[in-house]
Design a protein around this motif. Structure first.
Motif, PDB file in Angstrom:
ATOM      1  N   ASP A  67      -3.091  13.587   5.438  1.00  0.00           N
ATOM      2  CA  ASP A  67      -3.841  14.764   4.959  1.00  0.00           C
ATOM      3  C   ASP A  67      -3.642  14.959   3.459  1.00  0.00           C
ATOM      4  OD1 ASP A  67      -4.811  15.251   7.492  1.00  0.00           O
ATOM      5  OD2 ASP A  67      -3.238  16.698   8.004  1.00  0.00           O
ATOM      6  N   GLY A  68      -3.629  13.853   2.749  1.00  0.00           N
ATOM      7  CA  GLY A  68      -3.472  13.893   1.301  1.00  0.00           C
ATOM      8  C   GLY A  68      -2.045  13.989   0.818  1.00  0.00           C
ATOM      9  N   VAL A  69      -1.092  14.115   1.747  1.00  0.00           N
ATOM     10  CA  VAL A  69       0.330  14.214   1.397  1.00  0.00           C
ATOM     11  C   VAL A  69       0.951  12.812   1.419  1.00  0.00           C
ATOM     12  CG1 VAL A  69       2.565  15.195   2.013  1.00  0.00           C
ATOM     13  CG2 VAL A  69       0.476  16.546   2.337  1.00  0.00           C
ATOM     14  N   TYR A  70       1.582  12.469   0.340  1.00  0.00           N
ATOM     15  CA  TYR A  70       2.187  11.132   0.216  1.00  0.00           C
ATOM     16  C   TYR A  70       3.351  10.981   1.195  1.00  0.00           C
ATOM     17  CZ  TYR A  70       4.939   7.354  -1.906  1.00  0.00           C
ATOM     18  OH  TYR A  70       5.668   6.217  -2.126  1.00  0.00           O
ATOM     19  N   LEU A  71       3.333   9.852   2.004  1.00  0.00           N
ATOM     20  CA  LEU A  71       4.404   9.596   2.970  1.00  0.00           C
ATOM     21  C   LEU A  71       5.358   8.494   2.516  1.00  0.00           C
ATOM     22  CD1 LEU A  71       2.515   9.699   6.411  1.00  0.00           C
ATOM     23  CD2 LEU A  71       3.779  11.530   5.254  1.00  0.00           C
ATOM     24  N   GLY A  72       4.822   7.468   1.876  1.00  0.00           N
ATOM     25  CA  GLY A  72       5.700   6.375   1.468  1.00  0.00           C
ATOM     26  C   GLY A  72       4.913   5.166   1.015  1.00  0.00           C
ATOM     27  N   THR A  73       5.644   4.144   0.557  1.00  0.00           N
ATOM     28  CA  THR A  73       5.054   2.930   0.008  1.00  0.00           C
ATOM     29  C   THR A  73       5.583   1.717   0.765  1.00  0.00           C
ATOM     30  OG1 THR A  73       4.914   3.937  -2.182  1.00  0.00           O
ATOM     31  CG2 THR A  73       4.777   1.533  -2.075  1.00  0.00           C
ATOM     32  N   ILE A 107       3.738  -7.379  -4.834  1.00  0.00           N
ATOM     33  CA  ILE A 107       4.934  -7.679  -4.030  1.00  0.00           C
ATOM     34  C   ILE A 107       4.575  -7.353  -2.591  1.00  0.00           C
ATOM     35  CG2 ILE A 107       7.335  -7.109  -3.561  1.00  0.00           C
ATOM     36  CD1 ILE A 107       7.695  -6.422  -6.472  1.00  0.00           C
ATOM     37  N   PRO A 108       4.406  -8.359  -1.740  1.00  0.00           N
ATOM     38  CA  PRO A 108       3.908  -8.123  -0.383  1.00  0.00           C
ATOM     39  C   PRO A 108       4.804  -7.180   0.403  1.00  0.00           C
ATOM     40  CG  PRO A 108       3.893 -10.470  -0.899  1.00  0.00           C
ATOM     41  CD  PRO A 108       4.679  -9.793  -1.976  1.00  0.00           C
ATOM     42  N   GLY A 109       4.173  -6.316   1.168  1.00  0.00           N
ATOM     43  CA  GLY A 109       4.908  -5.449   2.078  1.00  0.00           C
ATOM     44  C   GLY A 109       5.055  -6.110   3.438  1.00  0.00           C
ATOM     45  N   THR A 110       5.698  -5.410   4.359  1.00  0.00           N
ATOM     46  CA  THR A 110       5.858  -5.929   5.715  1.00  0.00           C
ATOM     47  C   THR A 110       4.671  -5.513   6.575  1.00  0.00           C
ATOM     48  OG1 THR A 110       7.116  -3.979   6.398  1.00  0.00           O
ATOM     49  CG2 THR A 110       8.354  -5.846   5.522  1.00  0.00           C
ATOM     50  N   GLU A 111       4.514  -6.178   7.701  1.00  0.00           N
ATOM     51  CA  GLU A 111       3.362  -5.907   8.574  1.00  0.00           C
ATOM     52  C   GLU A 111       3.494  -4.561   9.276  1.00  0.00           C
ATOM     53  OE1 GLU A 111       1.041  -5.909  12.297  1.00  0.00           O
ATOM     54  OE2 GLU A 111       3.243  -5.957  12.121  1.00  0.00           O
ATOM     55  N   THR A 112       4.733  -4.116   9.549  1.00  0.00           N
ATOM     56  CA  THR A 112       4.955  -2.860  10.268  1.00  0.00           C
ATOM     57  C   THR A 112       5.871  -1.962   9.442  1.00  0.00           C
ATOM     58  OG1 THR A 112       4.743  -3.971  12.400  1.00  0.00           O
ATOM     59  CG2 THR A 112       5.794  -1.809  12.403  1.00  0.00           C
ATOM     60  N   THR A 113       5.470  -0.721   9.280  1.00  0.00           N
ATOM     61  CA  THR A 113       6.305   0.260   8.570  1.00  0.00           C
ATOM     62  C   THR A 113       6.272   1.580   9.321  1.00  0.00           C
ATOM     63  OG1 THR A 113       4.391   0.706   7.138  1.00  0.00           O
ATOM     64  CG2 THR A 113       6.120  -0.717   6.258  1.00  0.00           C
ATOM     65  N   TYR A 114       7.311   2.400   9.096  1.00  0.00           N
ATOM     66  CA  TYR A 114       7.438   3.700   9.766  1.00  0.00           C
ATOM     67  C   TYR A 114       7.613   4.792   8.707  1.00  0.00           C
ATOM     68  CZ  TYR A 114       8.685   0.513  13.578  1.00  0.00           C
ATOM     69  OH  TYR A 114       8.692  -0.504  14.488  1.00  0.00           O
ATOM     70  N   TYR A 115       6.997   5.938   8.963  1.00  0.00           N
ATOM     71  CA  TYR A 115       7.062   7.058   8.022  1.00  0.00           C
ATOM     72  C   TYR A 115       7.271   8.349   8.801  1.00  0.00           C
ATOM     73  CZ  TYR A 115       4.720   3.477   5.249  1.00  0.00           C
ATOM     74  OH  TYR A 115       4.387   2.301   4.631  1.00  0.00           O
ATOM     75  N   GLN A 116       8.037   9.263   8.201  1.00  0.00           N
ATOM     76  CA  GLN A 116       8.226  10.581   8.812  1.00  0.00           C
ATOM     77  C   GLN A 116       7.224  11.561   8.203  1.00  0.00           C
ATOM     78  OE1 GLN A 116      12.203  12.129   8.625  1.00  0.00           O
ATOM     79  NE2 GLN A 116      11.653  14.086   9.558  1.00  0.00           N
ATOM     80  N   PHE A 170       0.817  -1.213   0.000  1.00  0.00           N
ATOM     81  CA  PHE A 170       0.000   0.000   0.000  1.00  0.00           C
ATOM     82  C   PHE A 170       0.852   1.266   0.000  1.00  0.00           C
ATOM     83  CE2 PHE A 170       0.155  -1.885   4.303  1.00  0.00           C
ATOM     84  CZ  PHE A 170       0.904  -0.925   4.972  1.00  0.00           C
ATOM     85  N   LYS A 171       0.139   2.369  -0.250  1.00  0.00           N
ATOM     86  CA  LYS A 171       0.717   3.702  -0.132  1.00  0.00           C
ATOM     87  C   LYS A 171       0.006   4.422   1.007  1.00  0.00           C
ATOM     88  CE  LYS A 171       1.864   4.104  -5.066  1.00  0.00           C
ATOM     89  NZ  LYS A 171       1.650   4.888  -6.305  1.00  0.00           N
ATOM     90  N   VAL A 172       0.781   5.278   1.708  1.00  0.00           N
ATOM     91  CA  VAL A 172       0.247   5.965   2.881  1.00  0.00           C
ATOM     92  C   VAL A 172       0.253   7.474   2.622  1.00  0.00           C
ATOM     93  CG1 VAL A 172       0.519   6.340   5.363  1.00  0.00           C
ATOM     94  CG2 VAL A 172       1.116   4.109   4.366  1.00  0.00           C
ATOM     95  N   TYR A 173      -0.868   8.121   2.968  1.00  0.00           N
ATOM     96  CA  TYR A 173      -1.017   9.575   2.798  1.00  0.00           C
ATOM     97  C   TYR A 173      -1.443  10.183   4.138  1.00  0.00           C
ATOM     98  CZ  TYR A 173      -1.180   8.341  -2.161  1.00  0.00           C
ATOM     99  OH  TYR A 173      -0.894   7.851  -3.410  1.00  0.00           O
ATOM    100  N   THR A 179      -4.763   8.206   5.026  1.00  0.00           N
ATOM    101  CA  THR A 179      -5.383   7.404   3.970  1.00  0.00           C
ATOM    102  C   THR A 179      -4.386   6.351   3.510  1.00  0.00           C
ATOM    103  OG1 THR A 179      -6.660   9.320   3.244  1.00  0.00           O
ATOM    104  CG2 THR A 179      -6.528   7.451   1.735  1.00  0.00           C
ATOM    105  N   VAL A 180      -4.874   5.128   3.438  1.00  0.00           N
ATOM    106  CA  VAL A 180      -4.046   4.011   2.976  1.00  0.00           C
ATOM    107  C   VAL A 180      -4.730   3.399   1.753  1.00  0.00           C
ATOM    108  CG1 VAL A 180      -3.032   1.779   3.545  1.00  0.00           C
ATOM    109  CG2 VAL A 180      -3.238   3.551   5.316  1.00  0.00           C
ATOM    110  N   VAL A 181      -3.997   3.353   0.651  1.00  0.00           N
ATOM    111  CA  VAL A 181      -4.512   2.784  -0.584  1.00  0.00           C
ATOM    112  C   VAL A 181      -3.615   1.606  -0.956  1.00  0.00           C
ATOM    113  CG1 VAL A 181      -5.051   3.179  -3.012  1.00  0.00           C
ATOM    114  CG2 VAL A 181      -5.328   5.037  -1.348  1.00  0.00           C
TER     115      VAL A 181
END
Length: 569
Positions: A104-110, A122-131, A99-102, A145-147
């Protein structure tokens, strides 16, 4: 008190102090962990709203990937109430998929790569961190928002969880945890290797030593498996595999720890208790299937309760070390109560293993004391063996007989002297060993019968059957039986007193039977309590521990002695 004995006691006193110091340092380490995990203050305060999920086509979902295609959208609202503005804000996201993480509509990471346009996920990991950018980190309402897509584990019923936190703290926390857990894991790995070597190189292999080594190894693997997620990226498709391994490792430890305590405390009905514990653990697994944390937690509770019963029984029976183990178990319960399960479980296990190590030091000290006592016994037995043929009564009678034979028949006197010299030579060569070849023991018996035939002018005959030349036996025990036979047998008017030795080897034991074919002399004293039998039993105990059986009694033909030597358990 001898200098050797004082040195021996000082050695154990110093070792005991070293173990106490080790326990003291370890308890300080535990206390530091407690302070570390209980004193952490949250720099961020927030509230969450109920998350909303829908498919890529806009159909509402209860959980991502539950129905429809694998695509999903998630909307998670939160309100920042307090934060430390001196550190950048971070966001922890827990969920299955790619997934991708936003923010307030601002893209944080994939996380991983989403499925689409003919490309597999391509499966992601169960836990991720974003600044989170500082200009979007103000207090107040925010929307995450997670898409993404979730092509695997569609029936997992897992939602998306978020947690705002100091970004630096998010990065530091796993490093801090890994540093302590690596230290703990390394200690248990070294302990496991040490006790495996100790078991393999021990002359008397103890099941408790092997069991302790296995427990330490399993605990090391459990620590690695629990925190391997900080070392490598584990796709969410393998998330439950790690938890299954953790669960079965906990299952094995929960079986072995009570078993170890039962061995150390001499607990009766081991098989029954282990069977009940096994059935309990299987029932816990079935009733909590796919609830991995709950299953592991209840495994550890069952282990703790079983160990508590065993330790309480040891205290009631006043077995040394029982009170320490009981106190350790109660302390582990207190630690587990105040800490979250992930940390409390490992500290609890560590306290329990520390109690087990203390028990092992007690057993080791007892074994070394027993070994020292056996050395003293061995020295006494050597002296006893030498005294057999140099006691004044034996020498006086033998020399008197020798003078008569030299005067009456010089040639037979020479034979007498040679037989006596040969017996002394054999006695001298075997006096400092614990086991000798059976043929050497038989030769000693033959020489002694030859000497006694000159001394008493009685015919003594020796017979043997099925003797295996590669067998060994403690020195002079057959010789002692023959001495008793000579002393307590009536001199026949004609014929010989016959000593017949038979050997039999079975799957689990080997047996020597020595029959004295003669009429027994009537005595008031019980022959089974004499010095000779005490010597035989002491020699058997020195060489075989408790794995032997000795009996000697009158039979119709004379006197029968049976020595059984069992295989070591």
């Amino acid at each position: 008190m001898s200098t050797a004995l004082r040195a021996f006691e000082m050695h154990f006193f110093i070792r005991y102090l070293s173990y106490l110091y080790l326990m003291y340092r370890f308890l300080l380490f535990i206390a530091f962990l407690l302070l570390l995990f209980t004193s952490c203050k949250q720099d961020i305060d927030y509230s969450e709203s109920k998350p909303e999920y829908w498919t890529g086509k806009g159909t509402p979902l209860e959980y991502p990937g539950k129905i429809g295609d694998s695509a999903f959208h998630a909307k998670l609202g939160l309100k920042l109430l307090k934060r430390n503005k001196s550190e950048p804000l971070g966001l922890q996201v827990n969920g299955f998929g790619a997934f991708k993480v936003y923010w307030d509509g601002v893209y944080l990471g994939t996380n991983g790569r989403m499925a689409g346009s003919g490309q597999p996920e391509i499966p992601g990991t169960e836990t991720t961190y974003y600044q989170i950018p500082e200009k979007f980190s103000n207090l107040g309402e925010h929307v995450v928002t997670v898409v993404g897509t979730q092509s695997e584990l569609r029936d997992s019923y897992r939602g998306i969880d978020i947690k705002p936190e100091s970004y630096l703290r998010m990065l530091r926390f796993p490093l801090i945890i890994m540093s302590f857990m690596n230290l703990m894991a390394g200690a248990f790995l070294i302990a496991a290797i040490y006790y495996f070597f100790l078991y393999l190189n021990s002359s008397h292999r103890q099941a408790a030593v092997l069991l302790f080594g296995i427990i330490c190894l399993l605990f090391f693997i459990l620590l690695i498996m629990e925190y391997v997620k900080f070392y490598i990226d584990i796709p969410y498709t393998q998330f439950y595999t790690r938890l299954e391994i953790v669960g079965w490792l906990t299952f094995a430890i929960s079986m072995l720890v009570p078993w170890y305590f039962m061995l150390q405390f001499g607990f009766e009905k081991k098989r029954l208790i282990l069977l009940l514990l096994f059935v309990t653990l299987i029932a816990i697994y079935i009733l909590n299937y796919h609830h991995y944390d709950i299953t592991a937690m209840r495994f550890s509770y069952a282990m703790w309760f079983a160990a508590l019963v065993i330790a309480a029984s040891a205290v009631f029976r006043k077995i040394k070390g029982g009170l320490i183990v009981l106190a350790g178990l109660l302390a582990s319960a207190i630690v587990n109560y105040f800490l979250v399960y992930d940390f409390g479980l490992f500290i609890t296990f560590t306290i329990i293993v520390l109690s087990m190590l203390y028990l092992h030091t007690i057993r080791t000290k007892a074994i070394e004391e027993a070994h020292d006592a056996s050395l003293l016994l061995s020295s006494r037995l050597q002296l006893e063996l030498l005294k057999k043929n140099i006691q004044p009564h034996f020498l006086r009678n033998t020399l008197t007989s020798l003078i008569d034979w030299v005067e009456e028949s010089p040639q037979q006197g020479v034979v007498f002297i040679r037989a006596l010299a040969d017996e002394f030579d054999i006695m001298n060569s075997i006096s400092e060993v614990t086991l000798i070849p059976i043929r050497q023991e038989i030769e000693l018996c033959r020489k002694h019968l030859e000497v006694m035939s000159f001394r008493k002018e009685v015919c003594y005959d020796w017979q043997e059957n099925n003797i295996e030349e590669n067998e060994s036996i403690p020195p002079a025990i057959l010789h002692t039986i023959i001495e008793n036979g000579i002393t307590h047998s009536l001199t026949p008017s004609e014929g010989c007193i016959c000593f017949s030795l038979n050997f039999r080897k079975e799957v689990t034991y080997k047996e020597y039977t020595l029959l004295t074919k003669a009429k027994n002399r009537q005595t008031r004293k019980d022959r089974s309590t004499g010095t000779g039998f005490k010597y035989i039993k002491a020699r058997l105990n020195e060489s075989y521990g408790d794995n032997w059986h000795f009996e000697s009694h009158a039979v119709e033909q004379g006197w029968l002695t049976i020595i059984k030597i069992f295989d070591k358990k």
